[in-house]
Each structure stands twice: as C-alpha cells, then as structure tokens.
Design a protein around this motif. Structure first.
Motif, PDB file in Angstrom:
ATOM      1  N   ALA A 408       0.841  -1.204   0.000  1.00 22.39           N
ATOM      2  CA  ALA A 408       0.000   0.000   0.000  1.00 22.39           C
ATOM      3  C   ALA A 408       0.872   1.249   0.000  1.00 22.39           C
ATOM      4  CB  ALA A 408      -0.930  -0.015   1.206  1.00 22.39           C
ATOM      5  N   VAL A 409       1.947   1.235   0.803  1.00 22.76           N
ATOM      6  CA  VAL A 409       2.877   2.370   0.835  1.00 22.76           C
ATOM      7  C   VAL A 409       3.537   2.553  -0.524  1.00 22.76           C
ATOM      8  CG1 VAL A 409       5.064   3.182   1.818  1.00 22.76           C
ATOM      9  CG2 VAL A 409       3.290   2.253   3.320  1.00 22.76           C
ATOM     10  N   ILE A 410       3.980   1.442  -1.124  1.00 19.20           N
ATOM     11  CA  ILE A 410       4.665   1.497  -2.418  1.00 19.20           C
ATOM     12  C   ILE A 410       3.740   2.030  -3.509  1.00 19.20           C
ATOM     13  CG2 ILE A 410       5.628   0.042  -4.257  1.00 19.20           C
ATOM     14  CD1 ILE A 410       7.486   0.670  -1.875  1.00 19.20           C
ATOM     15  N   ALA A 411       2.525   1.513  -3.548  1.00 20.84           N
ATOM     16  CA  ALA A 411       1.587   1.950  -4.582  1.00 20.84           C
ATOM     17  C   ALA A 411       1.272   3.434  -4.448  1.00 20.84           C
ATOM     18  CB  ALA A 411       0.306   1.122  -4.502  1.00 20.84           C
ATOM     19  N   ALA A 437       0.953   1.134 -14.867  1.00 15.01           N
ATOM     20  CA  ALA A 437      -0.490   0.931 -15.025  1.00 15.01           C
ATOM     21  C   ALA A 437      -1.017  -0.055 -13.985  1.00 15.01           C
ATOM     22  CB  ALA A 437      -0.788   0.424 -16.440  1.00 15.01           C
ATOM     23  N   GLU A 438      -0.250  -1.104 -13.703  1.00 15.43           N
ATOM     24  CA  GLU A 438      -0.685  -2.077 -12.700  1.00 15.43           C
ATOM     25  C   GLU A 438      -0.720  -1.453 -11.310  1.00 15.43           C
ATOM     26  OE1 GLU A 438       0.668  -6.398 -14.480  1.00 15.43           O
ATOM     27  OE2 GLU A 438       2.213  -5.081 -13.649  1.00 15.43           O
ATOM     28  N   ARG A 443      -3.878   0.827  -6.784  1.00 16.15           N
ATOM     29  CA  ARG A 443      -4.360   1.930  -5.937  1.00 16.15           C
ATOM     30  C   ARG A 443      -5.865   2.087  -6.036  1.00 16.15           C
ATOM     31  NH1 ARG A 443       0.228   4.241  -8.237  1.00 16.15           N
ATOM     32  NH2 ARG A 443      -0.995   5.456  -9.731  1.00 16.15           N
ATOM     33  N   ALA A 444      -6.410   1.744  -7.199  1.00 14.09           N
ATOM     34  CA  ALA A 444      -7.852   1.871  -7.403  1.00 14.09           C
ATOM     35  C   ALA A 444      -8.622   0.681  -6.839  1.00 14.09           C
ATOM     36  CB  ALA A 444      -8.149   2.015  -8.899  1.00 14.09           C
ATOM     37  N   GLY A 445      -7.893  -0.281  -6.280  1.00 15.50           N
ATOM     38  CA  GLY A 445      -8.553  -1.445  -5.677  1.00 15.50           C
ATOM     39  C   GLY A 445      -8.821  -2.574  -6.634  1.00 15.50           C
ATOM     40  N   THR A 446      -8.192  -2.558  -7.805  1.00 19.30           N
ATOM     41  CA  THR A 446      -8.389  -3.638  -8.787  1.00 19.30           C
ATOM     42  C   THR A 446      -7.030  -4.223  -9.165  1.00 19.30           C
ATOM     43  OG1 THR A 446      -8.369  -1.988 -10.569  1.00 19.30           O
ATOM     44  CG2 THR A 446     -10.518  -2.689  -9.723  1.00 19.30           C
ATOM     45  N   GLY A 453      -3.687 -14.867  -5.256  1.00 21.50           N
ATOM     46  CA  GLY A 453      -3.064 -15.999  -4.586  1.00 21.50           C
ATOM     47  C   GLY A 453      -1.628 -15.771  -4.182  1.00 21.50           C
ATOM     48  N   LEU A 454      -1.028 -14.605  -4.545  1.00 21.16           N
ATOM     49  CA  LEU A 454       0.367 -14.353  -4.205  1.00 21.16           C
ATOM     50  C   LEU A 454       0.513 -13.534  -2.929  1.00 21.16           C
ATOM     51  CD1 LEU A 454       1.890 -13.575  -7.735  1.00 21.16           C
ATOM     52  CD2 LEU A 454       1.740 -15.761  -6.529  1.00 21.16           C
ATOM     53  N   GLY A 455      -0.617 -13.152  -2.336  1.00 23.05           N
ATOM     54  CA  GLY A 455      -0.559 -12.372  -1.109  1.00 23.05           C
ATOM     55  C   GLY A 455      -0.174 -10.934  -1.322  1.00 23.05           C
ATOM     56  N   VAL A 456      -0.281 -10.458  -2.559  1.00 28.72           N
ATOM     57  CA  VAL A 456       0.132  -9.090  -2.880  1.00 28.72           C
ATOM     58  C   VAL A 456      -0.807  -8.073  -2.276  1.00 28.72           C
ATOM     59  CG1 VAL A 456       0.449  -7.454  -4.785  1.00 28.72           C
ATOM     60  CG2 VAL A 456       1.326  -9.773  -4.985  1.00 28.72           C
ATOM     61  N   ALA A 457      -2.105  -8.354  -2.330  1.00 28.28           N
ATOM     62  CA  ALA A 457      -3.110  -7.416  -1.803  1.00 28.28           C
ATOM     63  C   ALA A 457      -4.180  -8.165  -1.040  1.00 28.28           C
ATOM     64  CB  ALA A 457      -3.740  -6.634  -2.949  1.00 28.28           C
TER      65      ALA A 457
END
Length: 457
Positions: A408-411, A437-438, A443-446, A453-457
């Motif tokens: 979240a901080v990085i984005a 773009a990703e 940041r937009a929640g998508t 499945g990677l635990g990214v978000a």
C-alpha cells in the motif's frame, strides 16, 4: 575521495530488485548444487544481511514477503540509509533495520548486536570499491557468517565487460578532468564515441561488442549509468579472483543462482564442454566456461564450511504457477550462453498440475504425462521454467499483513512519482514486477488478476 572511497554518490542508486537474492531462491540454488541450505523448510526463521543495501528497496521487499526472517541492511551512503529507514518505518516493517556504516569501521569492530546470519548478500559491491574496502567487505562476511551460511555475490565479470572497458575508462577520465555532473559526462562521452564510430576507429572492429554496448548506454537513465560506470575503482573480475579473495573468510564456491547456468557446461557443444571439463582446477574451469560464453555478470553462491552438513532433498521444494504462456505457446529462455526454446507439449502437464495449486518437485516428476522423460529431465525442465518466470517458488508463510502494508505504501508513493516497480509477494517469499499501469490499478482497488493468490493485496 577518502570519505566515499572513490564511490560516486552524486546520484542515488537505482530502486531495483533481484529475485536471485531471495532466501528461498538461495536455498534452491544450494540444493541444485548438492549443498545443504540453512533451512529445511521455508517457514523456518532465519537471519539475513545485505552489505551495500543501496536504497534498501529490495531488502524491504524481502522483509515484507518473509515475516519469519530478521533482516539487516548496511550502506555507507547517508541518502541511501535515510531512504531505506523511511520506507521501512512507513510500512511498519518490524523485522528490518538499516545501519549507515563504513565497511572499514565494521571490519575493525563488528557490532555485538549484529551477530551472525544465515544469509549474506552483496550485489555489485565488489566491482565498485578499492582493494582495501573489498578486503574490509570480506572481513565483514567472515564476522557475519557461521558454519552453513550462504553468501550471494553478484559482480561484473570477465570477459563480457571487455568491450565496455574503453567507454568506462574514457567516461571516468572525462569526469575527473572536467568535474562535470553525470548527465554532462555521459553526453560528452557518448558524443565522442559516436564520432569515433562514424570515423571508423579500429577498436570498434576489434571489439564488435562495443557498438552494442554504446547503443545500450544511450538507452539507460543517468542514475544507472553513474552507478555502473563512474566509480573510481570500477573493475570486473574473473570468478577465480573472487573465489580466492573469499577463501580467507572460510567460504567455498557452491554454485550459481542464475538457474539456467546450472546446465553448464553440459549444454555446450561437445568440443567446448570437454575443453572446460579437462581443466583440473575447479576455479579455472569456471574461468574457461565464462570465456566460452562471454560471461558479463556472475551471481555466485558461496557456503561457509566447517560443519557436517546433512543431505537435503531437492524434491520437496514446492513450486507454483506464476505466469503461464498461452496454450500452445513457446517459452524462450534467455541465457548467457544463448537462447533455449521450450515447446508447449514438453511442459503442458506441469502447467495443468500446478493449476490446482503448488506441488513439490517430486510430485511433478512423478506425473504420468512426464514419467517417460525421467526425473532428471523433468527437474531440468522445472529449473528452466523457474528461470523464465513461468513458475515461482512456493513459500509457506501465511502472514500477509506486512506485505499488504508495504505494498500500500509502495503503490501510493509510486502514484506520487516514486520509481518503485515491484510489490512484495509473500506466497513467493519474493517480489513481482509491477508496471505503472498495474500500480495505478492496485491503488484503485483492482489488482492484476495474475497477482491472485500471491498475497500481494
């Protein structure tokens, strides 16, 4: 000059990440080389030190993705240390600390609270510091390791940098004689070499790779160029030189963390392969191999000895599907020794099996669709798919909280212009690349579908 040891600090280091430095990847590389890893399972706790941590971004990613580990980063550059400390604090990474320190001071008096580490990593450092600092780095490694520790050393290598040495030398001389900034130095150096190329300078014929290197330089940003070319003590090394310097720290060469290169020299044409194998000295074999493939960067793995290692099974290493190609597609592996093309039928069964979730290497090797290839061939295929990024290592952590905070901080920072292009992936114990773009979609929640499945978000 004394304060920086000839290291150019006019611009900060890049904000990169190198998957080969992840602890799970280092464990795999050790086992592929027949060496034991510091941990028997990815879930086990460990201690990890990076010497010359730069901006600290890569180490923050690893700390966020591996909450079971304790991480320490060291760098002498105040700007680097401040950036790293700020980033870790904003994300609340409690398992990570950064220390601003000079290797000469640490070598003379190793901090008692540092202790020893299971993993020690240094990327590029050996190629950029003078001999006395390099000796101090190696002394620090001696302090920081214990029997069974793994040490990752990434460095510019001979002979692949031979074609670039004229450009580096002239750029460095322009810097010293003009006192100009990096932008001006490279503008002048590139213009000069373009004039020499257009005029038919003989060295462009003798070193045909020089033209390609010059074109590559023109496409890179100044921050990278300054860090790669303008240090006063810039120097590529032969593997045997690095192995000899690390030996006093009790380290022995274990293998490479560049997975495609684990196939060397077997994959080379018979005359070349035999010329390498005929050398009676192991470091010399590596040098001859590097000459054969024109190696330019090595990612060596060393191990601290003086213990009685227990054998460990590579077959229990768990893999997951990461970026599968389209059905029927070809996977191309770019390696220092050339390109390998894997045809879809050879690995279709692996993709199908991993579509249901992570599996161990032995499970995959036992699939009926792959049994006729033999276990050794299947393992080689899996290694190549890992190298290509089609597969990833499956971590056992179930604690994603730190990664979620960090990402979240990085984005958010990337949205404000920060040059961050990776996110922590705890399911891999590593990180994944993320385009601008990703990150905007994140940041937009998508978040991207392939991150599920990677635990990214």
């Amino acid at each position: 000059m004394h304060e920086t040891h000839g290291y150019d600090i006019s611009v900060g280091y890049t904000h990169g990440f190198y998957r080969e430095m992840a602890p799970d990847w280092l464990d795999l590389a050790a086992r592929l080389a027949g060496q034991p890893a510091p941990r028997t399972t990815p879930a086990a706790p460990f201690r990890y030190l990076e010497l010359g941590a730069g901006q600290g971004f890569g180490l923050c990613l690893l700390a966020a993705a591996n909450p079971q580990g304790e991480f320490v980063g060291v760098d002498f550059h105040p700007e680097h240390a401040a950036h790293a400390q700020r980033l870790a604090a904003e994300a609340g990474l409690a398992n990570l600390r950064f220390v601003q320190a000079d290797f000469l001071d640490l070598a003379a008096e190793w901090p008692a609270d540092f202790g020893s580490f299971d993993y020690v990593a240094l990327h590029g450092v050996l190629s950029w510091v003078p001999p006395q600092v390099r000796a101090a780095v190696i002394a620090c490694i001696g302090h920081a390791t214990h029997a069974g520790s793994l040490v990752y050393a990434g460095y510019n290598a001979h002979p692949g940098w031979l074609a670039t040495m004229p450009f580096q030398h002239v750029s460095q001389r322009i810097k010293e004689t003009t006192g100009n900034s990096g932008d001006a130095v490279f503008a002048q150096s590139i213009a000069l070499f373009e004039r020499l190329r257009a005029g038919g300078a003989a060295t462009f014929r003798i070193l045909p790779g020089l033209a390609a290197r010059l074109d590559a330089v023109k496409a890179r940003d100044t921050g990278y160029l300054v860090q790669e070319y303008l240090h006063a003590h810039w120097q590529p090394f032969w593997h045997s030189e690095v192995a000899r310097e690390l030996a006093p720290a009790g380290l022995a060469f274990a293998g490479t963390t560049t997975l495609a290169e684990t196939m060397l020299p077997a994959i080379l044409p018979p005359p070349l392969r035999q010329a390498i194998l005929d050398q009676p000295d192991a470091p010399l074999r590596q040098d001859v191999q590097d000459f054969t493939i024109n190696q330019s960067f090595r990612r060596d793995l060393f191990r601290r000895g003086d213990d009685a290692p227990a054998p460990q099974s590579l077959g229990q290493t768990r893999l997951r599907l990461l970026a599968p190609p389209a059905p029927g597609g070809t996977v191309k592996i770019d390696a220092a020794f050339g390109e390998i093309a894997l045809q879809y039928p050879a690995f279709a069964g692996i993709l199908q099996a991993l579509g249901d979730g992570p599996q161990a290497i032995d499970q995959l090797a036992g699939l009926p669709s792959l049994a006729e290839q033999g276990a050794a061939s299947v393992r080689q295929l899996l290694v190549l798919l890992l190298h290509a990024g089609v597969l990833g290592l499956a971590s056992e952590t179930s604690d994603n909280a730190a990664a979620h905070r960090f990402n979240a901080v990085i984005a958010h920072a990337a949205g404000q212009g920060a040059p961050y292009r990776y996110l922590a992936a705890p399911a891999l114990g590593s990180a994944i690349p993320a385009s601008e773009a990703e990150l905007q979609a994140f940041r937009a929640g998508t978040p991207a579908a392939h991150w599920q499945g990677l635990g990214v978000a």
